[in-house]
Scaffold this motif. Structure first.
Motif, PDB file in Angstrom:
ATOM      1  N   LEU A 197       8.055  -1.943 -15.161  1.00 30.77           N
ATOM      2  CA  LEU A 197       8.004  -2.077 -13.702  1.00 30.77           C
ATOM      3  C   LEU A 197       7.663  -0.754 -13.018  1.00 30.77           C
ATOM      4  O   LEU A 197       7.540  -0.704 -11.795  1.00 30.77           O
ATOM      5  CB  LEU A 197       9.346  -2.599 -13.170  1.00 30.77           C
ATOM      6  CG  LEU A 197       9.690  -4.042 -13.554  1.00 30.77           C
ATOM      7  CD1 LEU A 197      11.135  -4.369 -13.171  1.00 30.77           C
ATOM      8  CD2 LEU A 197       8.730  -5.018 -12.888  1.00 30.77           C
ATOM      9  N   GLY A 198       7.551   0.314 -13.796  1.00 36.53           N
ATOM     10  CA  GLY A 198       7.192   1.614 -13.227  1.00 36.53           C
ATOM     11  C   GLY A 198       8.343   2.273 -12.491  1.00 36.53           C
ATOM     12  O   GLY A 198       8.136   3.160 -11.675  1.00 36.53           O
ATOM     13  N   PRO A 244      14.067  -1.254   3.331  1.00 35.64           N
ATOM     14  CA  PRO A 244      12.625  -1.055   3.459  1.00 35.64           C
ATOM     15  C   PRO A 244      12.309  -0.162   4.657  1.00 35.64           C
ATOM     16  O   PRO A 244      13.013  -0.193   5.660  1.00 35.64           O
ATOM     17  CB  PRO A 244      12.065  -2.465   3.693  1.00 35.64           C
ATOM     18  CG  PRO A 244      13.181  -3.411   3.507  1.00 35.64           C
ATOM     19  CD  PRO A 244      14.464  -2.639   3.505  1.00 35.64           C
ATOM     20  N   LEU A 245      11.262   0.645   4.525  1.00 35.62           N
ATOM     21  CA  LEU A 245      10.812   1.462   5.646  1.00 35.62           C
ATOM     22  C   LEU A 245      10.333   0.538   6.749  1.00 35.62           C
ATOM     23  O   LEU A 245       9.573  -0.388   6.488  1.00 35.62           O
ATOM     24  CB  LEU A 245       9.673   2.374   5.205  1.00 35.62           C
ATOM     25  CG  LEU A 245      10.040   3.539   4.276  1.00 35.62           C
ATOM     26  CD1 LEU A 245       8.778   4.189   3.723  1.00 35.62           C
ATOM     27  CD2 LEU A 245      10.889   4.563   5.013  1.00 35.62           C
TER      28      LEU A 245
ATOM     29  N   GLU B  37       5.866   2.717  -7.247  1.00 32.91           N
ATOM     30  CA  GLU B  37       6.574   1.497  -7.646  1.00 32.91           C
ATOM     31  C   GLU B  37       6.057   0.263  -6.930  1.00 32.91           C
ATOM     32  O   GLU B  37       6.636  -0.812  -7.069  1.00 32.91           O
ATOM     33  CB  GLU B  37       8.083   1.669  -7.395  1.00 32.91           C
ATOM     34  CG  GLU B  37       8.672   2.782  -8.253  1.00 32.91           C
ATOM     35  CD  GLU B  37      10.179   2.884  -8.122  1.00 32.91           C
ATOM     36  OE1 GLU B  37      10.786   2.065  -7.406  1.00 32.91           O
ATOM     37  OE2 GLU B  37      10.737   3.800  -8.743  1.00 32.91           O
ATOM     38  N   ASP B  38       5.001   0.414  -6.128  1.00 32.88           N
ATOM     39  CA  ASP B  38       4.404  -0.737  -5.446  1.00 32.88           C
ATOM     40  C   ASP B  38       5.428  -1.447  -4.561  1.00 32.88           C
ATOM     41  O   ASP B  38       5.530  -2.670  -4.538  1.00 32.88           O
ATOM     42  CB  ASP B  38       3.850  -1.720  -6.503  1.00 32.88           C
ATOM     43  CG  ASP B  38       2.806  -2.669  -5.923  1.00 32.88           C
ATOM     44  OD1 ASP B  38       2.341  -2.431  -4.798  1.00 32.88           O
ATOM     45  OD2 ASP B  38       2.464  -3.657  -6.596  1.00 32.88           O
ATOM     46  N   ARG B  39       6.197  -0.626  -3.821  1.00 30.43           N
ATOM     47  CA  ARG B  39       7.291  -1.179  -3.017  1.00 30.43           C
ATOM     48  C   ARG B  39       6.813  -1.732  -1.682  1.00 30.43           C
ATOM     49  O   ARG B  39       5.762  -1.353  -1.171  1.00 30.43           O
ATOM     50  CB  ARG B  39       8.337  -0.092  -2.761  1.00 30.43           C
ATOM     51  CG  ARG B  39       9.111   0.305  -3.993  1.00 30.43           C
ATOM     52  CD  ARG B  39      10.159  -0.709  -4.293  1.00 30.43           C
ATOM     53  NE  ARG B  39      10.971  -0.298  -5.444  1.00 30.43           N
ATOM     54  CZ  ARG B  39      11.903  -1.075  -5.972  1.00 30.43           C
ATOM     55  NH1 ARG B  39      12.132  -2.267  -5.480  1.00 30.43           N
ATOM     56  NH2 ARG B  39      12.594  -0.658  -6.998  1.00 30.43           N
ATOM     57  N   LEU B  40       7.670  -2.550  -1.118  1.00 32.72           N
ATOM     58  CA  LEU B  40       7.367  -3.263   0.120  1.00 32.72           C
ATOM     59  C   LEU B  40       7.879  -2.498   1.343  1.00 32.72           C
ATOM     60  O   LEU B  40       9.007  -2.017   1.349  1.00 32.72           O
ATOM     61  CB  LEU B  40       8.075  -4.604   0.035  1.00 32.72           C
ATOM     62  CG  LEU B  40       7.478  -5.828   0.694  1.00 32.72           C
ATOM     63  CD1 LEU B  40       6.068  -6.101   0.229  1.00 32.72           C
ATOM     64  CD2 LEU B  40       8.369  -7.028   0.364  1.00 32.72           C
ATOM     65  N   LEU B  41       7.053  -2.403   2.386  1.00 35.66           N
ATOM     66  CA  LEU B  41       7.495  -1.880   3.686  1.00 35.66           C
ATOM     67  C   LEU B  41       7.579  -3.050   4.649  1.00 35.66           C
ATOM     68  O   LEU B  41       6.889  -4.048   4.477  1.00 35.66           O
ATOM     69  CB  LEU B  41       6.482  -0.899   4.266  1.00 35.66           C
ATOM     70  CG  LEU B  41       6.286   0.474   3.675  1.00 35.66           C
ATOM     71  CD1 LEU B  41       5.485   0.413   2.405  1.00 35.66           C
ATOM     72  CD2 LEU B  41       5.561   1.338   4.684  1.00 35.66           C
ATOM     73  N   GLN B  42       8.412  -2.898   5.670  1.00 33.27           N
ATOM     74  CA  GLN B  42       8.522  -3.952   6.680  1.00 33.27           C
ATOM     75  C   GLN B  42       8.155  -3.343   8.023  1.00 33.27           C
ATOM     76  O   GLN B  42       9.002  -2.807   8.730  1.00 33.27           O
ATOM     77  CB  GLN B  42       9.959  -4.510   6.671  1.00 33.27           C
ATOM     78  CG  GLN B  42      10.183  -5.696   7.563  1.00 33.27           C
ATOM     79  CD  GLN B  42       9.442  -6.934   7.076  1.00 33.27           C
ATOM     80  OE1 GLN B  42       9.528  -7.280   5.910  1.00 33.27           O
ATOM     81  NE2 GLN B  42       8.712  -7.591   7.959  1.00 33.27           N
ATOM     82  N   ARG B  49       2.795  -3.721   1.011  1.00 32.58           N
ATOM     83  CA  ARG B  49       3.167  -2.812  -0.078  1.00 32.58           C
ATOM     84  C   ARG B  49       2.610  -1.419   0.185  1.00 32.58           C
ATOM     85  O   ARG B  49       1.557  -1.267   0.794  1.00 32.58           O
ATOM     86  CB  ARG B  49       2.662  -3.346  -1.417  1.00 32.58           C
ATOM     87  CG  ARG B  49       3.359  -4.623  -1.767  1.00 32.58           C
ATOM     88  CD  ARG B  49       3.248  -5.089  -3.173  1.00 32.58           C
ATOM     89  NE  ARG B  49       4.034  -6.318  -3.223  1.00 32.58           N
ATOM     90  CZ  ARG B  49       5.366  -6.350  -3.377  1.00 32.58           C
ATOM     91  NH1 ARG B  49       6.028  -5.227  -3.607  1.00 32.58           N
ATOM     92  NH2 ARG B  49       6.006  -7.478  -3.354  1.00 32.58           N
ATOM     93  N   MET B  50       3.334  -0.416  -0.284  1.00 25.05           N
ATOM     94  CA  MET B  50       2.959   0.975   0.022  1.00 25.05           C
ATOM     95  C   MET B  50       1.514   1.305  -0.366  1.00 25.05           C
ATOM     96  O   MET B  50       0.818   1.945   0.429  1.00 25.05           O
ATOM     97  CB  MET B  50       3.949   1.944  -0.635  1.00 25.05           C
ATOM     98  CG  MET B  50       3.737   3.387  -0.271  1.00 25.05           C
ATOM     99  SD  MET B  50       3.892   3.725   1.509  1.00 25.05           S
ATOM    100  CE  MET B  50       5.635   4.149   1.630  1.00 25.05           C
ATOM    101  N   PHE B  53      -0.600  -0.224   2.303  1.00 26.30           N
ATOM    102  CA  PHE B  53      -0.389   0.463   3.578  1.00 26.30           C
ATOM    103  C   PHE B  53      -1.134   1.799   3.598  1.00 26.30           C
ATOM    104  O   PHE B  53      -1.829   2.128   4.563  1.00 26.30           O
ATOM    105  CB  PHE B  53       1.108   0.687   3.830  1.00 26.30           C
ATOM    106  CG  PHE B  53       1.393   1.515   5.046  1.00 26.30           C
ATOM    107  CD1 PHE B  53       1.302   0.957   6.316  1.00 26.30           C
ATOM    108  CD2 PHE B  53       1.709   2.863   4.928  1.00 26.30           C
ATOM    109  CE1 PHE B  53       1.534   1.724   7.452  1.00 26.30           C
ATOM    110  CE2 PHE B  53       1.950   3.641   6.060  1.00 26.30           C
ATOM    111  CZ  PHE B  53       1.860   3.065   7.316  1.00 26.30           C
TER     112      PHE B  53
END
Lengths: 250, 218
Positions: A197-198, A244-245, B37-42, B49-50, B53
């Motif tokens: 998952l990195g 989350p940002l 990590e390919d994370r989600l922003l709101q 995803r970052m 974005f």
């Protein structure tokens, strides 16, 4: 993982140790409902559903760090798990683990004692307890913290559950720490999934330097980080990773 | 024995301080972690995803930056390999960024033709003397030669520290396709030691090879 299957108690003994317990107040969720929409990589091993009992807000708060390791842990390993979980919980990090005997239980207990939050990701349905001696701990977590299982209440417990559960811990955690684990420990499947998952995977220096083990070198080669002190986790992981940002960061 | 390019033109869009203590530096570390990590922003009602974005912001800002000449419909993006071998179905941030850039119309195609076959230490968190040199990167990489027929190649990574990975990857691409124009781009460049003033800090510069070490300017 051979160890996960091989070290389970024989069926009759397992049934005795895994006595049914009164129904718990649980709800089922799609993983997206709890975690937000999953990415492509996350979806590959994600469970279809998650049953949860307790405070699902623990999944929307601070950073979540999994502290995992052997069921047959050494006294030193248990002390290390306790120290690490205590350190993290005191800083607002939610400690995840698998509620197994050994390292997992030590991590949950230390987080609770420190006044922090903890999430148990079970290899059984929420209405079963394994091992039976963790009944009180599971009940406490399911009522005051959060217990999660991808196995429907009433479903049969299979040895393969525990590998699936280990991957789900990796999915739910922002970072994972393997405290102590042999060559065939179930924690290794959790570690490999974290790397896939990195995400951040830490291995305690004591396992990295254990000359009997080959897996730590393999995981370091694939991006795991050696952890020599608990503070090292927060050098890499933002404490607000769970929220989350909401404002554009640039 | 493969040979390294002596110089590589590069661009970067954002800046990040792995050790800085100011608020913007701390924010920059979160951006990099979420990018990797390919994370989600709101943002408002939009979940994004970052990597998407960051690429969206790159597209919006492109005309105001010196980066515009790096991109175009005739450009082929080559993701730089991760510092460690990729696990099966594993997340590869540079490829993720390349695909987002193609989807945003910044380039014509993506060609994941360079792979890591052996591990090297990570750059941003290893101490100076432990950082792998470009030659070590080169030895740990392999290129699929038959795939590429592009005339303009942009080697892309998530983060550039000293530029050793970019230089080694570009050198391999150059060796396989000597006629292609090859440049490099990282979404983020590392500022160390010290702090970043602003995360958004587009720049163009050069990665140079001197005495076996790579030097990045700026």
């Amino acid at each position: 993982m051979p160890g996960t299957l091989g070290t389970l108690a024989p069926r009759a003994a397992r049934r005795r140790r895994m006595a049914p317990r009164p129904p718990v107040h649980s709800r089922s969720f799609l993983p997206d409902e709890l975690l937000g929409p999953l990415s492509e990589a996350e979806r590959i091993h994600a469970p279809k559903a998650l049953w949860a009992s307790g405070r699902t807000d623990l999944l929307r708060d601070g950073a979540r760090v999994a502290v995992v390791g052997s069921r047959r842990a050494s006294a030193l390993g248990l002390a290390r798990a306790t120290r690490l979980a205590d350190y993290l919980a005191r800083r607002g990090v939610v400690v995840l683990s698998g509620l197994a005997a050994g390292i997992d239980s030590a991590a949950h207990r230390a987080a609770i004692t420190a006044g922090g939050g903890t999430i148990a990701v079970l290899g059984t349905p929420l209405d079963r307890v394994y091992p039976a001696e963790n009944r009180a701990l599971q009940e406490e977590i399911a009522s005051r913290h959060l217990a999660i299982s991808e196995f429907a209440p009433g479903s049969t417990v299979r040895p393969s559950n525990f590998v699936r559960r280990n991957r789900t811990i990796a999915l739910l955690a922002h970072a994972s720490v393997i405290v102590e684990a042999g060559e065939s420990s179930g924690s290794l499947s959790q570690g490999w999934e974290t790397l896939r998952l990195g995400r951040l995977l830490f291995l305690l220096s004591s396992v990295v330097r254990d000359p009997r083990l080959r897996w730590p070198a393999q995981m370091l080669e694939h991006g795991a980080i050696e952890l020599s002190r608990p503070e090292g986790v927060l050098d890499h992981l933002p404490l607000d990773a769970g929220r989350p940002l909401v404002a554009p960061p640039f | 024995m493969s040979r390294l390019l002596s110089e590589l033109e590069f661009g970067a869009f954002l800046a990040y301080a792995p050790h800085g203590t100011e608020a913007e530096s701390i924010r920059s570390r979160r951006v990099v972690r979420e990018l990797k990590e390919d994370r989600l922003l709101q943002i408002g009602t939009t979940a994004i995803r970052m990597p998407d974005f960051a690429v969206q912001r790159l597209g919006e800002e492109l005309k105001r930056t010196p980066l515009e000449p790096l991109f175009g419909a005739d450009v082929t993006l080559v993701p730089a390999p991760r510092s460690s071998p990729l696990p099966k179905h594993g997340l590869w941030p540079a490829l993720r960024i390349c695909e987002a850039m193609r989807a945003a119309g910044l380039a014509g195609e993506v060609l994941a033709c360079v792979a890591r076959v052996a591990a090297v230490a990570k750059s941003a968190h290893s101490k100076g003397q432990d950082r792998p040199k470009a030659s070590q990167h080169l030895e740990s990489l392999r290129v699929e030669r038959e795939l590429l027929a592009a005339s303009r190649v942009l080697v892309v990574d998530d983060v550039v520290t000293r530029g050793a990975t970019l230089l080694a990857t570009a050198s391999l691409v150059h060796e396989a396709f000597p006629k292609a124009e090859i440049r490099a781009f990282a979404l983020v460049r590392t500022i160390s030691p010290g702090d970043v003033e602003k995360i958004l800090d587009p720049c163009r510069g050069v990665i140079e090879l001197r005495g076996g070490d790579t030097f990045r300017r700026p």
